[in-house]
Design an enzyme around this catalytic site. Structure first.
Site, PDB file in Angstrom:
ATOM      1  N   ARG A 188      12.682   1.529 -60.595  1.00 58.68           N
ATOM      2  CA  ARG A 188      14.418   2.599 -60.161  1.00 58.68           C
ATOM      3  C   ARG A 188      14.598   1.952 -61.776  1.00 58.68           C
ATOM      4  O   ARG A 188      16.116   3.156 -62.301  1.00 58.68           O
ATOM      5  CB  ARG A 188      14.869   1.410 -59.709  1.00 58.68           C
ATOM      6  CG  ARG A 188      15.833   1.901 -58.742  1.00 58.68           C
ATOM      7  CD  ARG A 188      17.119   1.105 -57.711  1.00 58.68           C
ATOM      8  NE  ARG A 188      17.123  -0.045 -57.663  1.00 58.68           N
ATOM      9  CZ  ARG A 188      17.816  -0.899 -57.236  1.00 58.68           C
ATOM     10  NH1 ARG A 188      17.787  -0.838 -55.972  1.00 58.68           N
ATOM     11  NH2 ARG A 188      18.418  -2.287 -57.854  1.00 58.68           N
ATOM     12  N   THR A 222      17.971   4.629 -50.355  1.00 61.99           N
ATOM     13  CA  THR A 222      17.417   6.015 -50.113  1.00 61.99           C
ATOM     14  C   THR A 222      17.624   6.115 -48.556  1.00 61.99           C
ATOM     15  O   THR A 222      17.475   7.417 -48.560  1.00 61.99           O
ATOM     16  CB  THR A 222      15.795   5.257 -51.056  1.00 61.99           C
ATOM     17  OG1 THR A 222      15.726   5.274 -51.950  1.00 61.99           O
ATOM     18  CG2 THR A 222      14.985   6.641 -50.992  1.00 61.99           C
ATOM     19  N   ASN A 258       9.416   0.290 -45.361  1.00 55.09           N
ATOM     20  CA  ASN A 258       9.567   1.325 -45.676  1.00 55.09           C
ATOM     21  C   ASN A 258       7.866   1.684 -46.153  1.00 55.09           C
ATOM     22  O   ASN A 258       7.674   1.255 -47.781  1.00 55.09           O
ATOM     23  CB  ASN A 258      10.395   0.946 -46.358  1.00 55.09           C
ATOM     24  CG  ASN A 258      10.759   2.754 -47.284  1.00 55.09           C
ATOM     25  OD1 ASN A 258      10.159   3.941 -47.212  1.00 55.09           O
ATOM     26  ND2 ASN A 258      11.915   2.461 -48.358  1.00 55.09           N
ATOM     27  N   ASP A 259       7.430   2.079 -46.026  1.00 54.85           N
ATOM     28  CA  ASP A 259       5.077   2.425 -46.957  1.00 54.85           C
ATOM     29  C   ASP A 259       5.802   3.946 -47.140  1.00 54.85           C
ATOM     30  O   ASP A 259       6.278   4.176 -48.342  1.00 54.85           O
ATOM     31  CB  ASP A 259       4.749   1.469 -45.761  1.00 54.85           C
ATOM     32  CG  ASP A 259       4.530   2.582 -44.549  1.00 54.85           C
ATOM     33  OD1 ASP A 259       5.684   3.515 -43.941  1.00 54.85           O
ATOM     34  OD2 ASP A 259       4.132   1.432 -43.659  1.00 54.85           O
ATOM     35  N   ARG A 302      15.892 -10.826 -58.837  1.00 54.98           N
ATOM     36  CA  ARG A 302      15.525 -10.401 -57.667  1.00 54.98           C
ATOM     37  C   ARG A 302      14.601 -10.374 -56.837  1.00 54.98           C
ATOM     38  O   ARG A 302      14.362 -10.663 -55.710  1.00 54.98           O
ATOM     39  CB  ARG A 302      16.192  -8.679 -57.759  1.00 54.98           C
ATOM     40  CG  ARG A 302      17.508  -8.268 -57.482  1.00 54.98           C
ATOM     41  CD  ARG A 302      17.885  -7.056 -58.076  1.00 54.98           C
ATOM     42  NE  ARG A 302      19.439  -6.949 -58.135  1.00 54.98           N
ATOM     43  CZ  ARG A 302      20.386  -5.803 -57.700  1.00 54.98           C
ATOM     44  NH1 ARG A 302      19.951  -5.467 -56.745  1.00 54.98           N
ATOM     45  NH2 ARG A 302      21.543  -6.324 -58.398  1.00 54.98           N
ATOM     46  N   ARG A 359      26.452   1.612 -61.604  1.00 55.85           N
ATOM     47  CA  ARG A 359      25.105   2.204 -62.103  1.00 55.85           C
ATOM     48  C   ARG A 359      24.926   3.215 -62.279  1.00 55.85           C
ATOM     49  O   ARG A 359      25.828   3.832 -61.475  1.00 55.85           O
ATOM     50  CB  ARG A 359      23.743   1.514 -61.296  1.00 55.85           C
ATOM     51  CG  ARG A 359      22.914   0.347 -60.623  1.00 55.85           C
ATOM     52  CD  ARG A 359      22.089   0.202 -59.147  1.00 55.85           C
ATOM     53  NE  ARG A 359      21.377  -1.004 -59.081  1.00 55.85           N
ATOM     54  CZ  ARG A 359      21.418  -1.372 -58.505  1.00 55.85           C
ATOM     55  NH1 ARG A 359      21.892  -0.612 -57.556  1.00 55.85           N
ATOM     56  NH2 ARG A 359      21.222  -2.622 -57.824  1.00 55.85           N
TER      57      ARG A 359
HETATM   58  P1  ADP Z   1      17.325  -0.406 -51.983  1.00 54.78           P
HETATM   59  O1  ADP Z   1      18.676   0.527 -51.582  1.00 54.78           O
HETATM   60  O2  ADP Z   1      16.938  -1.423 -50.531  1.00 54.78           O
HETATM   61  O3  ADP Z   1      18.135  -1.385 -53.245  1.00 54.78           O
HETATM   62  P2  ADP Z   1      16.353   1.811 -52.997  1.00 54.78           P
HETATM   63  O4  ADP Z   1      16.727   2.859 -52.614  1.00 54.78           O
HETATM   64  O5  ADP Z   1      17.432   1.510 -54.031  1.00 54.78           O
HETATM   65  O6  ADP Z   1      16.105  -0.124 -52.854  1.00 54.78           O
HETATM   66  O7  ADP Z   1      14.786   1.820 -53.309  1.00 54.78           O
HETATM   67  C1  ADP Z   1      14.131   1.394 -54.981  1.00 54.78           C
HETATM   68  C2  ADP Z   1      13.210   2.420 -55.298  1.00 54.78           C
HETATM   69  O8  ADP Z   1      12.154   2.429 -54.651  1.00 54.78           O
HETATM   70  C3  ADP Z   1      14.286   3.831 -55.956  1.00 54.78           C
HETATM   71  O9  ADP Z   1      13.521   4.219 -57.067  1.00 54.78           O
HETATM   72  C4  ADP Z   1      13.307   4.937 -55.181  1.00 54.78           C
HETATM   73  O10 ADP Z   1      12.986   5.746 -55.119  1.00 54.78           O
HETATM   74  C5  ADP Z   1      12.235   4.080 -54.756  1.00 54.78           C
HETATM   75  N1  ADP Z   1      11.550   3.937 -53.057  1.00 54.78           N
HETATM   76  C6  ADP Z   1      11.924   4.086 -52.234  1.00 54.78           C
HETATM   77  N2  ADP Z   1      11.895   4.100 -50.775  1.00 54.78           N
HETATM   78  C7  ADP Z   1      10.144   4.274 -51.300  1.00 54.78           C
HETATM   79  C8  ADP Z   1       9.196   4.494 -50.155  1.00 54.78           C
HETATM   80  N3  ADP Z   1       8.838   4.625 -49.075  1.00 54.78           N
HETATM   81  N4  ADP Z   1       7.690   4.925 -51.143  1.00 54.78           N
HETATM   82  C9  ADP Z   1       7.995   4.749 -53.110  1.00 54.78           C
HETATM   83  N5  ADP Z   1       9.490   4.517 -53.449  1.00 54.78           N
HETATM   84  C10 ADP Z   1      10.317   4.309 -52.913  1.00 54.78           C
HETATM   85  P1  5GP Z   2      22.734  -3.919 -55.269  1.00 61.79           P
HETATM   86  O1  5GP Z   2      23.089  -4.259 -56.506  1.00 61.79           O
HETATM   87  O2  5GP Z   2      20.627  -3.625 -55.123  1.00 61.79           O
HETATM   88  O3  5GP Z   2      23.555  -2.437 -54.838  1.00 61.79           O
HETATM   89  O4  5GP Z   2      22.621  -5.090 -54.079  1.00 61.79           O
HETATM   90  C1  5GP Z   2      22.372  -6.354 -54.049  1.00 61.79           C
HETATM   91  C2  5GP Z   2      22.323  -7.046 -52.240  1.00 61.79           C
HETATM   92  O5  5GP Z   2      23.472  -6.826 -52.189  1.00 61.79           O
HETATM   93  C3  5GP Z   2      21.811  -5.951 -51.345  1.00 61.79           C
HETATM   94  O6  5GP Z   2      20.912  -6.721 -50.414  1.00 61.79           O
HETATM   95  C4  5GP Z   2      22.341  -5.257 -50.666  1.00 61.79           C
HETATM   96  O7  5GP Z   2      21.951  -5.187 -49.505  1.00 61.79           O
HETATM   97  C5  5GP Z   2      23.324  -7.065 -50.541  1.00 61.79           C
HETATM   98  N1  5GP Z   2      24.700  -6.523 -49.865  1.00 61.79           N
HETATM   99  C6  5GP Z   2      25.656  -4.897 -50.608  1.00 61.79           C
HETATM  100  N2  5GP Z   2      26.728  -5.094 -50.833  1.00 61.79           N
HETATM  101  C7  5GP Z   2      27.032  -6.266 -49.304  1.00 61.79           C
HETATM  102  C8  5GP Z   2      28.558  -6.980 -48.287  1.00 61.79           C
HETATM  103  O8  5GP Z   2      29.750  -6.257 -48.605  1.00 61.79           O
HETATM  104  N3  5GP Z   2      27.849  -8.676 -48.626  1.00 61.79           N
HETATM  105  C9  5GP Z   2      27.399  -8.677 -48.498  1.00 61.79           C
HETATM  106  N4  5GP Z   2      26.564 -10.084 -48.004  1.00 61.79           N
HETATM  107  N5  5GP Z   2      25.831  -8.520 -48.714  1.00 61.79           N
HETATM  108  C10 5GP Z   2      26.454  -7.052 -49.811  1.00 61.79           C
END
Ligand code: ADP
Ligand code: 5GP
Length: 204
Positions: free
Chosen positions: A141, A23, A175-176, A152, A48
């Site tokens: 999400r 995000t 990230n609050d 996770r 996704r």
């Molecule tokens: P990550 O990339 O770290 O796995 P995402 O960016 O996909 O996480 O965020 C996970 C979920 O949390 C998403 O649905 C996003 O819209 C939501 N989100 C992100 N930042 C915030 C926030 N500050 N407060 C509430 N919800 C958030």
């Molecule tokens: P997601 O499946 O949610 O996209 O990612 C799962 C985790 O894999 C996240 O913590 C993300 O930071 C990590 N990740 C994404 N790409 C890489 C990569 O190239 N190397 C490693 N070590 N972690 C990754």
């Protein structure tokens, strides 16, 4: 004006799945389309809805991933929640001379491996405000099954324990409130020196 010295170093973003890394990155790339380049990792997980091959990830089979690994094609790689993820040499090299700041989004096994290389990035940990908020975000999400959310969340505890080790990260952002976190994140990404946040206890 010449870029700030930290802007010339890659930025490694890590933090538990669901904490909001994508995000924050999406906002950054939308606001600054020409300043940053995302290191597109390889993964064996399925896309996704809305994810595009070559944009968020290179989506590959396990065989293709392992073949690239055997050919020493990865700077770092890890198994995360049953899937393989890795940063290819090519992903980072293709950005190196672009003048853009290279941003990696990786988990903690990858962070450990990057620390053994000469990449010399800035390490930024994106923390959730609480474990309860993390659970809520991962669930809302809507991309994971209930089992996958639990997996996770289990891995999140490992990520958090690693982040508590002194000196692992240069900076923490909690990230609050998204707008507040983004303003701080933007400054870090632009290479400004900022006071980061303190890591919350994350024991709830
Ligand atoms: P990550 O990339 O770290 O796995 P995402 O960016 O996909 O996480 O965020 C996970 C979920 O949390 C998403 O649905 C996003 O819209 C939501 N989100 C992100 N930042 C915030 C926030 N500050 N407060 C509430 N919800 C958030
Ligand atoms: P997601 O499946 O949610 O996209 O990612 C799962 C985790 O894999 C996240 O913590 C993300 O930071 C990590 N990740 C994404 N790409 C890489 C990569 O190239 N190397 C490693 N070590 N972690 C990754």
């Amino acid at each position: 004006m010449p870029p700030r010295p930290d802007f010339l170093r890659p930025l490694v973003l890590s933090g538990p799945s669901g904490t909001g890394k994508s995000t924050l990155l999406q906002r950054l790339f939308a606001e600054y389309p020409d300043k940053f380049a995302f290191s597109v990792s390889h993964t064996t997980r399925l896309p996704r809805p809305g994810e595009l091959d070559g944009k968020q990830y290179h989506f590959v089979s396990r065989d293709v991933f392992l073949d690239l690994l055997n050919r020493k094609g990865f700077i770092e790689h890890a198994e995360f929640s049953g899937n393989l993820y890795g940063t290819s040499v090519q992903a980072v090299q293709s950005i190196a001379d672009s003048g853009r700041r290279c941003i990696l989004d990786i988990e903690s096994q990858g962070v450990r491996q990057i620390k053994q290389t000469d990449l010399n990035p800035v390490y930024l940990f994106i923390s959730p405000p609480s474990l309860a908020a993390l659970r809520e975000r991962l669930t809302s999400r809507g991309t994971e099954t209930e089992v996958a959310v639990e997996k996770r969340l289990g891995t999140a505890l490992v990520e958090i324990e690693y982040a508590k080790e002194p000196g692992v990260h240069d900076l923490v952002i909690v990230n609050d409130d998204l707008d507040r976190a983004y303003e701080l994140f933007k400054k870090v990404a632009l290479g400004e020196h900022v006071e980061g946040d303190s890591l919350p206890p994350l024991n709830d």
